[in-house]
Design an enzyme around this catalytic site. Structure first.
Site, mmCIF file in Angstrom:
data_model
loop_
_atom_site.group_PDB
_atom_site.id
_atom_site.type_symbol
_atom_site.label_atom_id
_atom_site.label_comp_id
_atom_site.label_asym_id
_atom_site.label_seq_id
_atom_site.Cartn_x
_atom_site.Cartn_y
_atom_site.Cartn_z
ATOM 1 N N HIS A 158 4.494 2.738 -8.083
ATOM 2 C CA HIS A 158 3.510 1.642 -8.166
ATOM 3 C C HIS A 158 2.605 1.837 -9.384
ATOM 4 O O HIS A 158 2.234 0.873 -10.057
ATOM 5 C CB HIS A 158 2.626 1.607 -6.919
ATOM 6 C CG HIS A 158 3.362 1.288 -5.651
ATOM 7 N ND1 HIS A 158 3.517 2.201 -4.644
ATOM 8 C CD2 HIS A 158 3.974 0.149 -5.237
ATOM 9 C CE1 HIS A 158 4.202 1.648 -3.654
ATOM 10 N NE2 HIS A 158 4.493 0.408 -3.984
ATOM 11 N N LEU A 204 0.549 3.695 -1.999
ATOM 12 C CA LEU A 204 0.958 3.665 -3.407
ATOM 13 C C LEU A 204 1.405 5.046 -3.893
ATOM 14 O O LEU A 204 0.846 6.068 -3.506
ATOM 15 C CB LEU A 204 -0.204 3.177 -4.278
ATOM 16 C CG LEU A 204 -0.779 1.804 -3.927
ATOM 17 C CD1 LEU A 204 -1.847 1.415 -4.946
ATOM 18 C CD2 LEU A 204 0.301 0.730 -3.861
ATOM 19 N N HIS A 205 2.429 5.043 -4.739
ATOM 20 C CA HIS A 205 2.929 6.276 -5.335
ATOM 21 C C HIS A 205 3.095 6.034 -6.838
ATOM 22 O O HIS A 205 2.729 4.968 -7.343
ATOM 23 C CB HIS A 205 4.252 6.691 -4.678
ATOM 24 C CG HIS A 205 5.253 5.573 -4.581
ATOM 25 N ND1 HIS A 205 5.850 5.019 -5.688
ATOM 26 C CD2 HIS A 205 5.725 4.881 -3.516
ATOM 27 C CE1 HIS A 205 6.667 4.068 -5.312
ATOM 28 N NE2 HIS A 205 6.613 3.941 -3.995
ATOM 29 N N ASP A 212 14.069 -2.122 -5.495
ATOM 30 C CA ASP A 212 14.342 -3.206 -4.541
ATOM 31 C C ASP A 212 15.012 -4.343 -5.313
ATOM 32 O O ASP A 212 14.435 -5.426 -5.474
ATOM 33 C CB ASP A 212 13.029 -3.679 -3.900
ATOM 34 C CG ASP A 212 12.354 -2.559 -3.134
ATOM 35 O OD1 ASP A 212 12.943 -2.097 -2.152
ATOM 36 O OD2 ASP A 212 11.259 -2.131 -3.536
ATOM 37 N N GLN A 259 15.595 -7.775 -3.602
ATOM 38 C CA GLN A 259 14.309 -8.475 -3.488
ATOM 39 C C GLN A 259 13.900 -9.080 -4.830
ATOM 40 O O GLN A 259 13.510 -10.250 -4.918
ATOM 41 C CB GLN A 259 13.251 -7.475 -2.999
ATOM 42 C CG GLN A 259 11.818 -7.878 -3.264
ATOM 43 C CD GLN A 259 10.813 -6.916 -2.661
ATOM 44 O OE1 GLN A 259 10.714 -6.820 -1.458
ATOM 45 N NE2 GLN A 259 10.067 -6.195 -3.474
ATOM 46 N N SER A 295 7.509 4.727 -0.712
ATOM 47 C CA SER A 295 6.477 5.108 0.268
ATOM 48 C C SER A 295 7.119 5.789 1.470
ATOM 49 O O SER A 295 6.498 6.589 2.148
ATOM 50 C CB SER A 295 5.729 3.870 0.750
ATOM 51 O OG SER A 295 5.266 3.150 -0.359
ATOM 52 N N GLY A 342 0.824 -1.205 0.000
ATOM 53 C CA GLY A 342 0.000 0.000 0.000
ATOM 54 C C GLY A 342 0.852 1.247 0.000
ATOM 55 O O GLY A 342 2.021 1.216 -0.388
ATOM 56 N N GLY A 401 9.666 -3.621 -9.036
ATOM 57 C CA GLY A 401 10.531 -2.500 -9.393
ATOM 58 C C GLY A 401 11.988 -2.811 -9.097
ATOM 59 O O GLY A 401 12.311 -3.522 -8.145
ATOM 60 N N GLU A 402 12.874 -2.227 -9.908
ATOM 61 C CA GLU A 402 14.314 -2.447 -9.721
ATOM 62 C C GLU A 402 14.868 -1.690 -8.521
ATOM 63 O O GLU A 402 15.998 -1.908 -8.135
ATOM 64 C CB GLU A 402 15.083 -2.055 -10.992
ATOM 65 C CG GLU A 402 14.860 -3.042 -12.116
ATOM 66 C CD GLU A 402 15.775 -2.817 -13.308
ATOM 67 O OE1 GLU A 402 16.477 -1.785 -13.339
ATOM 68 O OE2 GLU A 402 15.762 -3.671 -14.213
HETATM 69 O O1 PAF Z 1 8.194 -4.530 -2.201
HETATM 70 C C1 PAF Z 1 7.250 -4.618 -1.408
HETATM 71 O O2 PAF Z 1 6.400 -3.721 -1.273
HETATM 72 C C2 PAF Z 1 7.143 -5.842 -0.515
HETATM 73 O O3 PAF Z 1 8.386 -6.299 -0.135
HETATM 74 C C3 PAF Z 1 6.303 -6.976 -1.146
HETATM 75 C C4 PAF Z 1 6.970 -7.517 -2.410
HETATM 76 C C5 PAF Z 1 4.924 -6.458 -1.479
HETATM 77 C C6 PAF Z 1 6.166 -8.138 -0.153
HETATM 78 O O4 PAF Z 1 5.509 -7.742 1.012
#
Ligand code: PAF
Length: 253
Positions: free
Chosen positions: A37, A33-34, A150, A153, A186, A31, A147-148
């Protein structure tokens, strides 16, 4: 503009999912969101028959309870942004819906998840990978968009998908930045206006410093508290605190 449907339970979402014919693009979020997103959602809407957004502030990926508490929760604004981006459905589960197992099952990676953010946020990537695995199994997307910004991740999720033969295509989306170069996040809403201006130094320094060590010194001298600043496999990664807010970014070098 169609209003997205909102599903709070897996059972209701699953009944809806069974009737979808065509491709489903998925954007998992916490959430707040910006425009970053919005970029993911619009790309998904352009490439798929349906787009599903999930909003779940995942407690298992927060190693600092204060950070979890302070995480912005803005459902009404998120709903409007989702509607404007062509989202078909929003999955908005509560904690028990996701963690009926009380987090007894944990997805772990033992290599890349231990460095960079993983070294400073113990358990963070276990939380991320566990929730993403659950969400993939629940949402059953054709493609999922990350997104790159992160990057660690994103790469861990790509590798998990390969390792577990999960039938989802992971789509990388370039980091969106504001005019100053600051990566959209965010967390930026927690910075003061001067803090936000200063935060632009992160991207500038990453790009211009001749080495990771020099970039780290320069940010520390400017008042950031750098967790790490490292070059790995042609990419420069940073995590640094400013005004108590942890910001991350990366660039190719
Ligand atoms: O990048 C995020 O916002 C979070 O790490 C994700 C991928 C939604 C997992 O909670």
């Amino acid at each position: 503009m169609n209003k997205p449907l909102v599903f709070k339970t897996f059972a209701k979402y699953n009944a809806f999912r069974k009737n979808l014919k065509g491709t489903v693009g998925f954007v998992p979020t916490m959430g707040a969101l910006h425009q970053g997103h919005a970029g993911l959602l619009k790309q998904s809407a352009a490439e798929n028959d349906y787009t599903v957004l999930s909003i779940f502030v995942n407690p298992t990926q927060f190693n600092d309870p204060k950070d979890l508490e302070k995480y912005p929760r803005t459902f009404d604004a998120d709903f409007d942004l989702a509607a404007a981006c062509g989202v078909t459905a929003i999955f908005f589960p509560d904690h028990n819906e996701i963690y009926a197992d009380k987090y007894q099952f944990i997805m772990t990676e033992n290599n890349f998840s231990k460095i960079l953010c993983g070294a400073f946020r113990p358990g963070h990537f276990n939380g991320v990978l566990s929730v993403v695995m659950k969400l993939f199994n629940m949402i059953k997307p054709t493609k999922a968009y990350f997104g790159e910004k992160d990057f660690q991740q994103l790469q861990l999720i790509e590798n998990m998908v390969k390792a577990y033969f999960i039938p989802v295509e992971i789509c990388r989306v370039k980091t969106l930045r504001d005019e100053s170069g600051l990566a959209l996040s965010s967390r930026n809403t927690r910075l003061s206006p001067p803090g936000r201006e200063k935060a632009a130094l992160i991207y500038k320094t990453l790009k211009s410093a001749p080495s990771a060590g020099e970039a780290k010194n320069s940010l520390n001298q400017s008042g950031f508290e750098v967790d790490y600043l490292e070059d790995i496999d042609g990419r420069r990664f940073v995590a640094a605190f400013l005004e108590g807010v942890r910001l991350i970014d990366n660039v190719t070098i």
